[in-house]
Design a protein around this motif. Structure first.
Motif, PDB file in Angstrom:
ATOM      1  N   ILE A 132       0.895   7.580   5.740  1.00  0.00           N
ATOM      2  CA  ILE A 132       1.874   7.074   4.783  1.00  0.00           C
ATOM      3  C   ILE A 132       1.745   5.566   4.596  1.00  0.00           C
ATOM      4  O   ILE A 132       1.942   4.791   5.537  1.00  0.00           O
ATOM      5  CB  ILE A 132       3.303   7.385   5.269  1.00  0.00           C
ATOM      6  N   ASP A 133       1.464   5.156   3.380  1.00  0.00           N
ATOM      7  CA  ASP A 133       1.499   3.746   3.013  1.00  0.00           C
ATOM      8  C   ASP A 133       2.947   3.397   2.656  1.00  0.00           C
ATOM      9  O   ASP A 133       3.710   4.259   2.214  1.00  0.00           O
ATOM     10  CB  ASP A 133       0.571   3.506   1.814  1.00  0.00           C
ATOM     11  N   VAL A 134       3.326   2.126   2.825  1.00  0.00           N
ATOM     12  CA  VAL A 134       4.683   1.686   2.498  1.00  0.00           C
ATOM     13  C   VAL A 134       4.753   1.155   1.070  1.00  0.00           C
ATOM     14  O   VAL A 134       5.488   1.677   0.232  1.00  0.00           O
ATOM     15  CB  VAL A 134       5.191   0.624   3.502  1.00  0.00           C
ATOM     16  N   ASP A 135       4.016   0.087   0.790  1.00  0.00           N
ATOM     17  CA  ASP A 135       4.137  -0.585  -0.506  1.00  0.00           C
ATOM     18  C   ASP A 135       3.428   0.217  -1.589  1.00  0.00           C
ATOM     19  O   ASP A 135       2.215   0.360  -1.585  1.00  0.00           O
ATOM     20  CB  ASP A 135       3.599  -2.009  -0.417  1.00  0.00           C
ATOM     21  N   GLY A 136       4.203   0.730  -2.487  1.00  0.00           N
ATOM     22  CA  GLY A 136       3.728   1.622  -3.540  1.00  0.00           C
ATOM     23  C   GLY A 136       4.437   2.958  -3.384  1.00  0.00           C
ATOM     24  O   GLY A 136       5.351   3.265  -4.144  1.00  0.00           O
ATOM     25  N   PRO A 137       4.077   3.764  -2.374  1.00  0.00           N
ATOM     26  CA  PRO A 137       4.731   5.066  -2.204  1.00  0.00           C
ATOM     27  C   PRO A 137       6.213   4.998  -1.816  1.00  0.00           C
ATOM     28  O   PRO A 137       7.034   5.691  -2.394  1.00  0.00           O
ATOM     29  CB  PRO A 137       3.915   5.736  -1.105  1.00  0.00           C
ATOM     30  N   LEU A 138       6.550   4.197  -0.826  1.00  0.00           N
ATOM     31  CA  LEU A 138       7.945   4.111  -0.388  1.00  0.00           C
ATOM     32  C   LEU A 138       8.680   2.936  -1.019  1.00  0.00           C
ATOM     33  O   LEU A 138       9.887   2.996  -1.217  1.00  0.00           O
ATOM     34  CB  LEU A 138       8.021   4.009   1.146  1.00  0.00           C
ATOM     35  N   ASN A 139       7.980   1.871  -1.289  1.00  0.00           N
ATOM     36  CA  ASN A 139       8.531   0.664  -1.906  1.00  0.00           C
ATOM     37  C   ASN A 139       7.821   0.463  -3.249  1.00  0.00           C
ATOM     38  O   ASN A 139       6.721  -0.082  -3.275  1.00  0.00           O
ATOM     39  CB  ASN A 139       8.302  -0.545  -0.990  1.00  0.00           C
ATOM     40  N   TRP A 170      12.348  -2.213  -1.929  1.00  0.00           N
ATOM     41  CA  TRP A 170      13.177  -1.128  -2.445  1.00  0.00           C
ATOM     42  C   TRP A 170      12.819   0.141  -1.701  1.00  0.00           C
ATOM     43  O   TRP A 170      11.645   0.521  -1.631  1.00  0.00           O
ATOM     44  CB  TRP A 170      12.925  -0.920  -3.934  1.00  0.00           C
ATOM     45  N   LEU A 171      13.825   0.800  -1.132  1.00  0.00           N
ATOM     46  CA  LEU A 171      13.609   2.055  -0.419  1.00  0.00           C
ATOM     47  C   LEU A 171      14.592   3.103  -0.924  1.00  0.00           C
ATOM     48  O   LEU A 171      15.739   2.785  -1.242  1.00  0.00           O
ATOM     49  CB  LEU A 171      13.803   1.867   1.090  1.00  0.00           C
ATOM     50  N   HIS A 172      14.147   4.342  -0.984  1.00  0.00           N
ATOM     51  CA  HIS A 172      14.991   5.453  -1.415  1.00  0.00           C
ATOM     52  C   HIS A 172      15.477   6.180  -0.167  1.00  0.00           C
ATOM     53  O   HIS A 172      14.663   6.734   0.587  1.00  0.00           O
ATOM     54  CB  HIS A 172      14.193   6.401  -2.299  1.00  0.00           C
ATOM     55  N   PRO A 173      16.788   6.204   0.078  1.00  0.00           N
ATOM     56  CA  PRO A 173      17.303   6.840   1.292  1.00  0.00           C
ATOM     57  C   PRO A 173      16.894   8.304   1.429  1.00  0.00           C
ATOM     58  O   PRO A 173      16.726   8.803   2.541  1.00  0.00           O
ATOM     59  CB  PRO A 173      18.822   6.715   1.165  1.00  0.00           C
ATOM     60  N   GLY A 174      16.696   9.013   0.330  1.00  0.00           N
ATOM     61  CA  GLY A 174      16.305  10.419   0.384  1.00  0.00           C
ATOM     62  C   GLY A 174      14.894  10.658   0.882  1.00  0.00           C
ATOM     63  O   GLY A 174      14.557  11.762   1.321  1.00  0.00           O
ATOM     64  N   HIS A 175      14.050   9.623   0.837  1.00  0.00           N
ATOM     65  CA  HIS A 175      12.674   9.798   1.294  1.00  0.00           C
ATOM     66  C   HIS A 175      12.604  10.086   2.792  1.00  0.00           C
ATOM     67  O   HIS A 175      11.710  10.795   3.244  1.00  0.00           O
ATOM     68  CB  HIS A 175      11.832   8.575   0.951  1.00  0.00           C
ATOM     69  N   GLU A 182       2.575   2.743  -8.116  1.00  0.00           N
ATOM     70  CA  GLU A 182       3.322   1.682  -7.428  1.00  0.00           C
ATOM     71  C   GLU A 182       4.535   1.194  -8.215  1.00  0.00           C
ATOM     72  O   GLU A 182       5.346   0.426  -7.706  1.00  0.00           O
ATOM     73  CB  GLU A 182       2.396   0.509  -7.085  1.00  0.00           C
ATOM     74  N   ARG A 183       4.682   1.624  -9.452  1.00  0.00           N
ATOM     75  CA  ARG A 183       5.866   1.268 -10.250  1.00  0.00           C
ATOM     76  C   ARG A 183       6.970   2.297 -10.086  1.00  0.00           C
ATOM     77  O   ARG A 183       8.114   2.038 -10.442  1.00  0.00           O
ATOM     78  CB  ARG A 183       5.502   1.171 -11.736  1.00  0.00           C
ATOM     79  N   ILE A 184       6.620   3.483  -9.526  1.00  0.00           N
ATOM     80  CA  ILE A 184       7.566   4.597  -9.454  1.00  0.00           C
ATOM     81  C   ILE A 184       7.850   5.028  -8.019  1.00  0.00           C
ATOM     82  O   ILE A 184       8.962   5.380  -7.670  1.00  0.00           O
ATOM     83  CB  ILE A 184       7.024   5.794 -10.274  1.00  0.00           C
ATOM     84  N   GLY A 185       6.827   5.022  -7.161  1.00  0.00           N
ATOM     85  CA  GLY A 185       6.979   5.505  -5.791  1.00  0.00           C
ATOM     86  C   GLY A 185       6.894   7.018  -5.740  1.00  0.00           C
ATOM     87  O   GLY A 185       6.614   7.688  -6.740  1.00  0.00           O
ATOM     88  N   LEU A 186       7.109   7.553  -4.555  1.00  0.00           N
ATOM     89  CA  LEU A 186       7.070   9.005  -4.361  1.00  0.00           C
ATOM     90  C   LEU A 186       8.181   9.680  -5.169  1.00  0.00           C
ATOM     91  O   LEU A 186       9.311   9.185  -5.209  1.00  0.00           O
ATOM     92  CB  LEU A 186       7.229   9.346  -2.887  1.00  0.00           C
ATOM     93  N   VAL A 187       7.843  10.810  -5.769  1.00  0.00           N
ATOM     94  CA  VAL A 187       8.800  11.592  -6.557  1.00  0.00           C
ATOM     95  C   VAL A 187       8.883  12.992  -5.952  1.00  0.00           C
ATOM     96  O   VAL A 187       8.013  13.384  -5.155  1.00  0.00           O
ATOM     97  CB  VAL A 187       8.392  11.642  -8.052  1.00  0.00           C
ATOM     98  N   PRO A 188       9.912  13.779  -6.296  1.00  0.00           N
ATOM     99  CA  PRO A 188      10.048  15.115  -5.708  1.00  0.00           C
ATOM    100  C   PRO A 188       8.782  15.966  -5.807  1.00  0.00           C
ATOM    101  O   PRO A 188       8.439  16.673  -4.849  1.00  0.00           O
ATOM    102  CB  PRO A 188      11.222  15.724  -6.499  1.00  0.00           C
TER     103      PRO A 188
END
Length: 171
Positions: A9-16, A51-56, A154-160
């Motif tokens: 898992i990368d942070v910047d892009g996928p999670l942030n 920016w982090l999404h709590p649901g991730h 990297e503009r959207i991050g991980l999606v469902p």
């Protein structure tokens, strides 16, 4: 006993999703101000906006039944201090990059060679915003086990749909 595949898992892009429009936090994300090692050279420098999404966190914890979760980020072990707690993740192993941002074989992303070394022949899924077709080709040619290289915008991050793909691949 067969080991679970790795989820790198990368942070910047996928999670942030750091490349989203400035001052326009993506929906569902919360803003955090951080000072990881090396971020600022002076005490007065502005903290890093993340920016982090709590649901991730819940989605990643759900995947932990099928995967061994590993940080594959330039944050290295600091992801455990700065990122994981905001997502409710336990401390995770991390790839301790021997060299960051250097030259890489066959025009690949600099992480790719180290990802293969870390995986050591195990199946893995890798989530990053810098994966290219050259990385896919290199991994196909140099890694004996099955892989999933998931490039995240990297503009959207991980999606469902990304989490659904990861779950399906592990099954």
């Amino acid at each position: 006993m067969t080991k679970k595949p790795l989820l790198l898992i990368d942070v910047d892009g996928p999670l942030n999703p750091y490349a989203a429009k400035p001052q326009s936090r993506p929906e569902g994300y919360t803003t955090h101000r951080m000072r990881p090692t090396g971020w600022s050279l002076t005490e007065n420098a502005k903290p890093l906006r993340v920016w982090l999404h709590p649901g991730h966190g819940a989605r990643l914890r759900a995947l932990a039944g099928a995967y061994e979760l590993v940080w594959a980020t330039t944050w290295k072990d600091e992801a455990n201090d700065w990122i994981g707690p905001h997502l409710g993740l336990p401390r995770l192993p991390f790839i301790d990059w021997p060299r960051m941002h250097g030259r890489a074989p066959s025009g690949t992303f600099w992480k790719t060679q180290y990802v293969l070394e870390y995986a050591g022949g195990r199946p893995f899924a890798w989530v990053d915003d810098d994966i290219t077709p050259m990385d896919r080709e290199y991994v196909d040619q140099h890694h004996p086990a099955r892989t999933l290289l998931l490039r995240v915008d990297e503009r959207i991050g991980l999606v469902p749909a990304d989490f659904e793909l990861l779950a399906a691949w592990a099954a």
